[in-house]
Design an enzyme around this catalytic site. Structure first.
Site, PDB file in Angstrom:
ATOM      1  N   ALA A  99     181.222  -5.259 140.276  1.00 29.85           N
ATOM      2  CA  ALA A  99     180.831  -5.002 141.665  1.00 29.85           C
ATOM      3  C   ALA A  99     181.552  -5.958 142.617  1.00 29.85           C
ATOM      4  O   ALA A  99     181.300  -5.962 143.819  1.00 29.85           O
ATOM      5  CB  ALA A  99     179.325  -5.117 141.818  1.00 29.85           C
ATOM      6  N   ARG A 112     177.086  -7.379 147.685  1.00 29.06           N
ATOM      7  CA  ARG A 112     176.198  -6.847 146.631  1.00 29.06           C
ATOM      8  C   ARG A 112     174.899  -7.632 146.492  1.00 29.06           C
ATOM      9  O   ARG A 112     173.924  -7.117 145.935  1.00 29.06           O
ATOM     10  CB  ARG A 112     176.919  -6.828 145.287  1.00 29.06           C
ATOM     11  CG  ARG A 112     177.281  -8.225 144.811  1.00 29.06           C
ATOM     12  CD  ARG A 112     177.896  -8.201 143.449  1.00 29.06           C
ATOM     13  NE  ARG A 112     178.531  -9.461 143.123  1.00 29.06           N
ATOM     14  CZ  ARG A 112     179.040  -9.732 141.938  1.00 29.06           C
ATOM     15  NH1 ARG A 112     179.038  -8.828 141.002  1.00 29.06           N
ATOM     16  NH2 ARG A 112     179.604 -10.898 141.713  1.00 29.06           N
ATOM     17  N   ARG A 169     162.903  -3.223 121.265  1.00 26.32           N
ATOM     18  CA  ARG A 169     162.917  -2.450 122.510  1.00 26.32           C
ATOM     19  C   ARG A 169     162.469  -1.003 122.368  1.00 26.32           C
ATOM     20  O   ARG A 169     162.216  -0.349 123.379  1.00 26.32           O
ATOM     21  CB  ARG A 169     164.325  -2.506 123.136  1.00 26.32           C
ATOM     22  CG  ARG A 169     164.827  -3.911 123.414  1.00 26.32           C
ATOM     23  CD  ARG A 169     163.919  -4.674 124.360  1.00 26.32           C
ATOM     24  NE  ARG A 169     164.443  -6.005 124.641  1.00 26.32           N
ATOM     25  CZ  ARG A 169     163.906  -6.848 125.511  1.00 26.32           C
ATOM     26  NH1 ARG A 169     162.835  -6.518 126.186  1.00 26.32           N
ATOM     27  NH2 ARG A 169     164.443  -8.045 125.695  1.00 26.32           N
TER      28      ARG A 169
HETATM   29  C1  LIG Z   1     158.253  -7.439 124.609  1.00 25.38           C
HETATM   30  C2  LIG Z   1     159.191  -8.543 124.996  1.00 25.38           C
HETATM   31  C3  LIG Z   1     158.832  -9.452 125.980  1.00 25.38           C
HETATM   32  C4  LIG Z   1     159.724 -10.491 126.353  1.00 25.38           C
HETATM   33  N1  LIG Z   1     159.350 -11.376 127.356  1.00 25.38           N
HETATM   34  C5  LIG Z   1     160.220 -12.352 127.739  1.00 25.38           C
HETATM   35  C6  LIG Z   1     159.885 -13.261 128.794  1.00 25.38           C
HETATM   36  O1  LIG Z   1     158.815 -13.209 129.356  1.00 25.38           O
HETATM   37  N2  LIG Z   1     160.801 -14.200 129.164  1.00 25.38           N
HETATM   38  C7  LIG Z   1     162.022 -14.304 128.537  1.00 25.38           C
HETATM   39  O2  LIG Z   1     162.823 -15.181 128.905  1.00 25.38           O
HETATM   40  N3  LIG Z   1     162.370 -13.459 127.537  1.00 25.38           N
HETATM   41  C8  LIG Z   1     161.513 -12.486 127.130  1.00 25.38           C
HETATM   42  N4  LIG Z   1     161.880 -11.616 126.129  1.00 25.38           N
HETATM   43  C9  LIG Z   1     163.195 -11.760 125.517  1.00 25.38           C
HETATM   44  C10 LIG Z   1     163.103 -12.385 124.123  1.00 25.38           C
HETATM   45  O3  LIG Z   1     162.562 -13.687 124.175  1.00 25.38           O
HETATM   46  C11 LIG Z   1     164.510 -12.458 123.485  1.00 25.38           C
HETATM   47  O4  LIG Z   1     165.343 -13.254 124.307  1.00 25.38           O
HETATM   48  C12 LIG Z   1     165.148 -11.086 123.356  1.00 25.38           C
HETATM   49  O5  LIG Z   1     164.243 -10.186 122.781  1.00 25.38           O
HETATM   50  C13 LIG Z   1     166.411 -11.185 122.500  1.00 25.38           C
HETATM   51  O6  LIG Z   1     166.016 -11.475 121.194  1.00 25.38           O
HETATM   52  P1  LIG Z   1     166.927 -12.337 120.219  1.00 25.38           P
HETATM   53  O7  LIG Z   1     167.260 -13.664 120.807  1.00 25.38           O
HETATM   54  O8  LIG Z   1     166.233 -12.343 118.883  1.00 25.38           O
HETATM   55  O9  LIG Z   1     168.221 -11.370 120.123  1.00 25.38           O
HETATM   56  P2  LIG Z   1     169.758 -11.760 119.997  1.00 25.38           P
HETATM   57  O10 LIG Z   1     170.209 -12.546 121.163  1.00 25.38           O
HETATM   58  O11 LIG Z   1     170.466 -10.465 119.706  1.00 25.38           O
HETATM   59  O12 LIG Z   1     169.831 -12.682 118.744  1.00 25.38           O
HETATM   60  C14 LIG Z   1     169.589 -12.164 117.427  1.00 25.38           C
HETATM   61  C15 LIG Z   1     169.249 -13.338 116.563  1.00 25.38           C
HETATM   62  O13 LIG Z   1     170.407 -14.182 116.461  1.00 25.38           O
HETATM   63  C16 LIG Z   1     170.008 -15.540 116.481  1.00 25.38           C
HETATM   64  N5  LIG Z   1     170.633 -16.197 117.658  1.00 25.38           N
HETATM   65  C17 LIG Z   1     171.404 -15.594 118.609  1.00 25.38           C
HETATM   66  N6  LIG Z   1     171.844 -16.502 119.493  1.00 25.38           N
HETATM   67  C18 LIG Z   1     171.328 -17.687 119.120  1.00 25.38           C
HETATM   68  C19 LIG Z   1     171.396 -19.005 119.637  1.00 25.38           C
HETATM   69  N7  LIG Z   1     172.112 -19.308 120.717  1.00 25.38           N
HETATM   70  N8  LIG Z   1     170.717 -19.976 119.006  1.00 25.38           N
HETATM   71  C20 LIG Z   1     169.990 -19.716 117.907  1.00 25.38           C
HETATM   72  N9  LIG Z   1     169.875 -18.489 117.349  1.00 25.38           N
HETATM   73  C21 LIG Z   1     170.539 -17.481 117.954  1.00 25.38           C
HETATM   74  C22 LIG Z   1     168.495 -15.577 116.506  1.00 25.38           C
HETATM   75  O14 LIG Z   1     168.010 -15.604 115.187  1.00 25.38           O
HETATM   76  C23 LIG Z   1     168.136 -14.228 117.108  1.00 25.38           C
HETATM   77  O15 LIG Z   1     166.848 -13.758 116.760  1.00 25.38           O
HETATM   78  C24 LIG Z   1     161.008 -10.592 125.733  1.00 25.38           C
HETATM   79  C25 LIG Z   1     161.369  -9.667 124.736  1.00 25.38           C
HETATM   80  C26 LIG Z   1     160.468  -8.654 124.380  1.00 25.38           C
HETATM   81  C27 LIG Z   1     160.911  -7.667 123.311  1.00 25.38           C
END
Ligand SMILES: Cc1cc2nc3c(=O)[nH]c(=O)nc-3n(C[C@H](O)[C@H](O)[C@H](O)COP(=O)(O)OP(=O)(O)OC[C@H]3O[C@@H](n4cnc5c(N)ncnc54)[C@H](O)[C@@H]3O)c2cc1C
Length: 306
Positions: free
Chosen positions: A123, A201, A228
């Site tokens: 954008a 934007r 999701r």
């Molecule tokens: C119902 C729901 C409510 C939520 N509410 C909130 C909220 O209120 N506030 C908020 O901020 N977020 C919220 N989230 C987001 C959530 O906390 C996660 O950030 C999001 O679901 C991505 O998950 P993930 O980190 O497991 O996935 P990915 O980023 O795809 O990572 C997959 C896996 O890789 C590993 N990984 C990836 N990157 C790293 C890293 N840098 N360090 C260590 N391990 C890593 C971890 O094991 C992780 O589980 C919500 C999510 C859901 C589904």
């Protein structure tokens, strides 16, 4: 409408030119390739490219010289074993690249999934379209009284009409000003410099649509879908996850079936939960007070076992 006639023609022309390949092909995914599946009022998701199929997962697991396939039954058993035991790397051998058009507030939730490769519509460079997500009446819901992170019943009557009107009017006015700021003509008809797109934007609301290409491997895609496509996810991202589930089901049917069984349909129990279940199976009337679980844990436990 999510696609213009020109965009649809480009997709049709891509689908009209099949090529021979030695690579693994999933017939189910070929049927989806390039086609846009409408999501929400202006969004879509479509498959741009993919790598691998169910056999590729087995091929990697067996570190095979050939296709890695034994028999369908054998492969399904292996895939279920891999899923059950969290042996995840064979699933990473499959990849998919999606083109997604989605509201910015949905994109903010989506981008939290860091294990994907993303390239978003610029954008700074391009002018955003006048397209805003306006919920259907049944998705225009009140704040949930039991869950701070959720919604309750749909709004009705005058309140629903008022909210819809504000959503539309505010978005329209913000976009009018966006256009006026980047244009080369001032409201009085005189010439103006025009504000940079990268600045103009910032005036646009979070329900405007953006687009990106999103590439992810199957293991991390399953993780995304587990979170999701779940009932706890916000409706507006869940409908995208649901659309992707339909594609994955056709792409890697055996892997998707194992995912549905062990991840979407399965439950995780704590050691306390397992102990409670054992006591209940032995005939003991366990209550929250005697379970060793908090009220929240017990509610979730009961939600699973009744
Ligand atoms: C119902 C729901 C409510 C939520 N509410 C909130 C909220 O209120 N506030 C908020 O901020 N977020 C919220 N989230 C987001 C959530 O906390 C996660 O950030 C999001 O679901 C991505 O998950 P993930 O980190 O497991 O996935 P990915 O980023 O795809 O990572 C997959 C896996 O890789 C590993 N990984 C990836 N990157 C790293 C890293 N840098 N360090 C260590 N391990 C890593 C971890 O094991 C992780 O589980 C919500 C999510 C859901 C589904």
């Amino acid at each position: 409408m999510p696609l213009s006639p020109d965009q649809q023609a480009e997709i049709d022309s891509l689908r009209a030119q099949p090529r021979q390949t030695l690579r693994a092909v999933s017939e189910g995914m070929e049927a989806h390739l390039y086609k846009a599946v409408p999501v929400l009022d202006h969004g879509f998701v479509r498959v741009i490219d993919y790598m691998g199929d169910d056999a590729a997962i087995c091929q990697a697991a067996r570190v095979s010289y050939g296709r890695g396939t034994k028999s369908v039954q054998n492969d399904e058993g292996l895939i279920r074993y891999l899923m059950r035991h969290w042996h995840s790397t064979p699933f990473e051998m499959c990849e998919v690249k999606l083109h997604v058009k989605l509201p910015v507030f949905v994109a903010r939730q989506w981008i939290r999934h860091r294990t994907a490769n993303v390239n978003e519509y610029s954008a700074r460079y391009s002018i955003l379209d006048r397209e805003f997500y306006i919920p259907q009446p049944d998705a225009l819901a009140a704040q949930s009284v039991i869950n701070n992170q959720g919604r309750g019943e749909a709004l009705s009557g005058e309140e629903a009409a008022r909210v819809l009107e504000w959503l539309k009017a505010d978005a329209g006015r913000a976009y009018d000003h966006y256009e006026a700021m980047i244009g080369d003509t001032a409201p009085d008809g005189s010439a103006q410099a025009g504000l940079a797109r990268e600045l103009a934007r910032m005036n646009l609301p979070a329900n405007i649509y953006t687009q990106w290409y999103w590439k992810v491997d199957l293991h991390n895609l399953f993780h995304f879908l587990r979170l999701r496509a779940d009932a706890h996810a916000q409706y507006e991202i869940r409908v995208y996850a649901d659309a992707i589930c339909e594609m994955v089901k056709d792409w890697v049917p055996a892997a998707y079936a194992a995912f549905e069984d062990y991840r979407m349909g399965g439950v995780t129990l704590s050691a306390t939960g397992v102990a409670c279940l054992r006591r209940m199976l032995a005939g003991e009337a366990v209550t929250q007070e005697t379970s060793g679980m908090s009220k929240g844990e017990w509610r979730e436990f009961e939600g699973v076992w009744g």
